[in-house]
Design an enzyme around this catalytic site. Structure first.
Site, short mmCIF file in Angstrom:
data_model
loop_
_atom_site.label_atom_id
_atom_site.label_comp_id
_atom_site.label_asym_id
_atom_site.label_seq_id
_atom_site.Cartn_x
_atom_site.Cartn_y
_atom_site.Cartn_z
N LYS A 104 0.84 -1.21 0.00
CA LYS A 104 0.00 0.00 0.00
C LYS A 104 0.87 1.26 0.00
CE LYS A 104 -1.52 1.62 4.07
NZ LYS A 104 -1.28 3.03 4.44
N ASN A 105 1.88 1.27 0.88
CA ASN A 105 2.64 2.51 1.05
C ASN A 105 3.62 2.78 -0.09
OD1 ASN A 105 1.23 3.04 3.32
ND2 ASN A 105 2.83 2.43 4.76
N ARG A 121 -4.30 10.94 4.43
CA ARG A 121 -3.12 11.80 4.55
C ARG A 121 -2.20 11.66 3.35
NH1 ARG A 121 -1.58 14.30 8.62
NH2 ARG A 121 0.52 14.15 7.79
N CYS A 179 -4.46 12.91 12.88
CA CYS A 179 -4.46 11.47 12.73
C CYS A 179 -4.42 10.84 14.11
CB CYS A 179 -3.24 11.06 11.92
SG CYS A 179 -3.05 9.31 11.72
N ARG A 238 1.09 14.56 12.68
CA ARG A 238 1.76 14.14 11.44
C ARG A 238 2.06 15.39 10.61
NH1 ARG A 238 -0.51 8.80 9.61
NH2 ARG A 238 1.20 8.85 8.13
N PRO A 239 3.06 16.17 11.03
CA PRO A 239 3.33 17.42 10.33
C PRO A 239 3.86 17.20 8.92
CG PRO A 239 5.01 17.00 12.01
CD PRO A 239 4.02 15.89 12.11
N ILE A 240 3.89 18.29 8.13
CA ILE A 240 4.42 18.22 6.75
C ILE A 240 5.51 19.27 6.55
CG2 ILE A 240 2.46 17.17 5.53
CD1 ILE A 240 1.64 20.15 4.91
N ASP A 241 6.09 19.74 7.68
CA ASP A 241 7.09 20.81 7.58
C ASP A 241 8.30 20.40 6.73
OD1 ASP A 241 7.33 19.04 9.87
OD2 ASP A 241 9.12 20.16 10.42
N ASP A 259 5.07 0.43 11.91
CA ASP A 259 3.83 -0.17 11.40
C ASP A 259 3.67 -1.64 11.82
OD1 ASP A 259 3.18 2.21 10.22
OD2 ASP A 259 3.83 1.65 8.21
N ILE A 284 8.88 6.60 16.57
CA ILE A 284 8.45 7.36 15.39
C ILE A 284 7.18 8.15 15.72
CG2 ILE A 284 7.84 7.25 12.92
CD1 ILE A 284 10.60 6.12 13.41
N ARG A 286 -8.61 -0.29 4.83
CA ARG A 286 -7.78 0.74 4.17
C ARG A 286 -6.43 0.17 3.76
NH1 ARG A 286 -6.76 5.83 7.45
NH2 ARG A 286 -5.62 6.10 5.51
N1 EPU Z 1 7.57 14.19 10.42
C1 EPU Z 1 7.82 15.50 10.68
N2 EPU Z 1 7.69 16.40 9.65
C2 EPU Z 1 7.33 16.03 8.39
C3 EPU Z 1 7.07 14.68 8.14
C4 EPU Z 1 7.21 13.78 9.18
O1 EPU Z 1 8.15 15.87 11.80
O2 EPU Z 1 7.24 16.89 7.50
C5 EPU Z 1 7.71 13.21 11.51
C6 EPU Z 1 6.43 12.42 11.77
O3 EPU Z 1 5.57 13.09 12.64
C7 EPU Z 1 6.97 11.13 12.33
C8 EPU Z 1 8.26 10.94 11.57
O4 EPU Z 1 8.62 12.23 11.09
O5 EPU Z 1 7.27 11.28 13.69
C9 EPU Z 1 8.17 9.98 10.41
O6 EPU Z 1 7.06 10.28 9.61
P1 EPU Z 1 7.00 9.97 8.05
O7 EPU Z 1 6.92 11.26 7.31
O8 EPU Z 1 8.11 9.04 7.70
O9 EPU Z 1 5.62 9.23 7.92
P2 EPU Z 1 4.67 9.27 6.66
O10 EPU Z 1 5.50 9.34 5.44
O11 EPU Z 1 3.61 10.27 6.86
C10 EPU Z 1 4.67 6.70 6.22
C11 EPU Z 1 3.65 5.62 6.16
C12 EPU Z 1 3.14 5.31 7.55
C13 EPU Z 1 4.33 4.90 8.42
C14 EPU Z 1 5.40 6.01 8.41
C15 EPU Z 1 6.65 5.66 9.16
C16 EPU Z 1 2.67 5.99 3.99
C17 EPU Z 1 1.49 6.36 3.18
N3 EPU Z 1 2.55 6.07 5.31
O12 EPU Z 1 4.01 7.85 6.76
O13 EPU Z 1 2.27 4.20 7.41
O14 EPU Z 1 3.91 4.68 9.73
O15 EPU Z 1 5.76 6.30 7.05
O16 EPU Z 1 7.23 4.51 8.63
O17 EPU Z 1 3.67 5.58 3.44
C18 EPU Z 1 0.47 2.80 7.93
O18 EPU Z 1 0.67 2.23 6.85
O19 EPU Z 1 -0.29 2.34 8.81
C19 EPU Z 1 1.16 4.07 8.20
C20 EPU Z 1 0.77 4.91 9.13
#
Ligand code: EPU
Length: 419
Positions: free
Chosen positions: A22-23, A91, A115, A120-123, A306, A328, A398
């Site tokens: 999925k991811n 997301r 969430c 889950r920031p996007i900074d 995960d 994480i 999902r």
């Molecule tokens: N983070 C920030 N700023 C950002 C982005 C992330 O501080 O701009 C922090 C997050 O809050 C977290 C860490 O960095 O503490 C890692 O987050 P990451 O960005 O890697 O997570 P993601 O890309 O949003 C993906 C998977 C998640 C999985 C995480 C960690 C997808 C669609 N989602 O999320 O999958 O938990 O990586 O491996 O790929 C799931 O499948 O159940 C799921 C939640």
């Protein structure tokens, strides 16, 4: 809203085919927006999230078809705006940002919502887009980016919790069409990011170093259509590994990629589970003496967040004390209270769960809260005495393709009830 009714106590036996990831599929589908030519992605799991991503592409003006595990996209003319109504349910919808910005030097996409697993920031995504020369602003709930042109740069994408998976994919997808060379430092090394890089390279991109913390991207003028097959889902595989282990079963995971599961296999073996590679498959046997294990989640190649909830369920019925630390998403413990309702003995100390293994769980009605927590509850139901009713299984739909059918084929007594 469907629910699962599980009668626990059956040792699972047989074979299960692992679906596409999925991811990986979600950013792969988004990446097709980078070209006007036809892209074909095979092995896409049929899930509400992947169907939703295909629908977002249609909403943006692309022709997107999802049939028999294959997504075909032709994004001849696309809009660059995806507002709240379009993306609010998922997301990962934010993964369209990089491709829109890369192709048209502008994008307007709703800020992803909160969430249940924590903030889950996007900074870091935004930092990356800015480093490529885009002006990025947040207004009225939308992330708005504009650039005359994107220009390669060196970008450090590490944060408090390490690298970012979708952030790396998103910035990489924008950078492939930027002028000059981009270097992403502290890039996520997850196999899903590697899969996206491989697809982009098939489309004509020049990305080097995928799978390492340093990605080097030489920008190209344009990309073309390509065909790709999604990698096997390592998290689904780990979930079925747990199902085999927790029921003292014997299960062959067809197509599971052991090389993506090093940390998980290591912890399973430490807890007395037999895990063997067998050609392209893995075989998991739960017939040994079980031992507790301490786990700390980390970015890849560490133990995946995960799989934290699923492993906790296994430890909940393993004699001894295990400590499971979440690095994480320090608040990702929604499953703890529900496991407690089945008789598990788990207490939280900050971002760590102290799990005292109990001799047995006993079935009860429980509530799924997010995708992986739901998987953990289903696993608990497989081993609990009597009947476990897992409500709100739309969370599990999902991310797990036909999990009930797959478990039933292994002998589990699990039924889906419409409510
Ligand atoms: N983070 C920030 N700023 C950002 C982005 C992330 O501080 O701009 C922090 C997050 O809050 C977290 C860490 O960095 O503490 C890692 O987050 P990451 O960005 O890697 O997570 P993601 O890309 O949003 C993906 C998977 C998640 C999985 C995480 C960690 C997808 C669609 N989602 O999320 O999958 O938990 O990586 O491996 O790929 C799931 O499948 O159940 C799921 C939640």
């Amino acid at each position: 809203m469907d629910r699962f009714v599980i009668n626990g106590g059956v040792a699972l036996k047989g074979e299960v085919a692992i679906s596409g990831s999925k991811n990986a599929a979600l950013p792969l589908i988004a990446a097709t927006l980078l070209t006007a030519e036809r892209c074909v992605i095979h092995g896409v799991p049929n899930l509400s999230d992947t169907r939703y991503m295909a629908a977002i592409l249609q909403e943006l003006g692309a022709e997107a078809k999802f049939e028999d595990g294959t997504v075909t996209v032709e994004a001849k003319r696309i809009k660059t705006v995806a507002d709240y109504d379009v993306v609010r349910k998922m997301r990962a919808s934010f993964c369209v940002f990089g491709p829109l910005l890369g192709r048209h030097c502008k994008a307007k996409v709703s800020v992803p919502g909160g969430c249940v697993i924590g903030p889950r920031p996007i900074d870091m995504h935004i930092k990356g887009f800015r480093a490529l020369g885009a002006e990025v602003d947040i207004q009225k709930g939308l992330v708005i980016a504009n650039a005359k042109e994107l220009v390669g740069n060196t970008i450090f994408l590490g944060g408090r919790f390490g690298s970012t998976v979708t952030g790396t994919a998103n910035v990489m997808m924008a950078a492939v069409l930027a002028k000059g060379t981009t270097v992403i430092e502290c890039a996520a090394c997850e196999p899903e990011v590697v899969d996206v890089a491989e697809f982009l390279n098939k489309m004509g991109a020049q990305i080097h170093g995928a799978g390492s913390p340093t990605l080097t991207i030489h920008g190209v003028e344009q990309l073309h259509g390509a065909e790709h097959t999604v990698i096997a889902d390592r998290i689904e595989a780990a979930t079925f590994m747990t199902a085999a282990a927790i029921t003292n079963g014997d299960v062959r995971l067809k197509g599971a990629r052991a090389e993506h599961l090093g940390a998980v296999i290591d912890k399973f073996r430490e807890s007395g589970i037999r895990v063997e590679r067998s050609g392209p498959d893995m075989v998991v046997k739960g017939d040994g003496v079980r031992k507790p294990a301490d786990v700390v989640t980390m970015p890849y190649p560490g133990f995946p967040t995960d799989v934290q909830a699923q492993f906790m369920t296994l430890m909940a019925v393993t004699p001894g004390i295990s400590v499971i630390t979440e690095k994480i998403y320090p608040e990702r413990f929604m499953h703890v209270a529900e496991l407690g309702r089945l008789g598990a003995d788990i207490s939280l100390e900050g971002a760590s769960a102290i799990v005292k293994g109990v001799a047995r769980l006993s079935g009860a009605p429980i509530m799924a809260s997010d995708l992986r927590a739901s998987a953990a509850l289903v696993l608990a139901g497989l081993v609990a005495q009597g009947k476990t009713k897992v409500n709100r299984v739309y969370h599990i739909d999902r991310g797990y393709e036909k999990i009930d059918d797959k478990l039933r084929a292994l002998g589990a007594r699990i039924e889906r009830q419409k409510q």
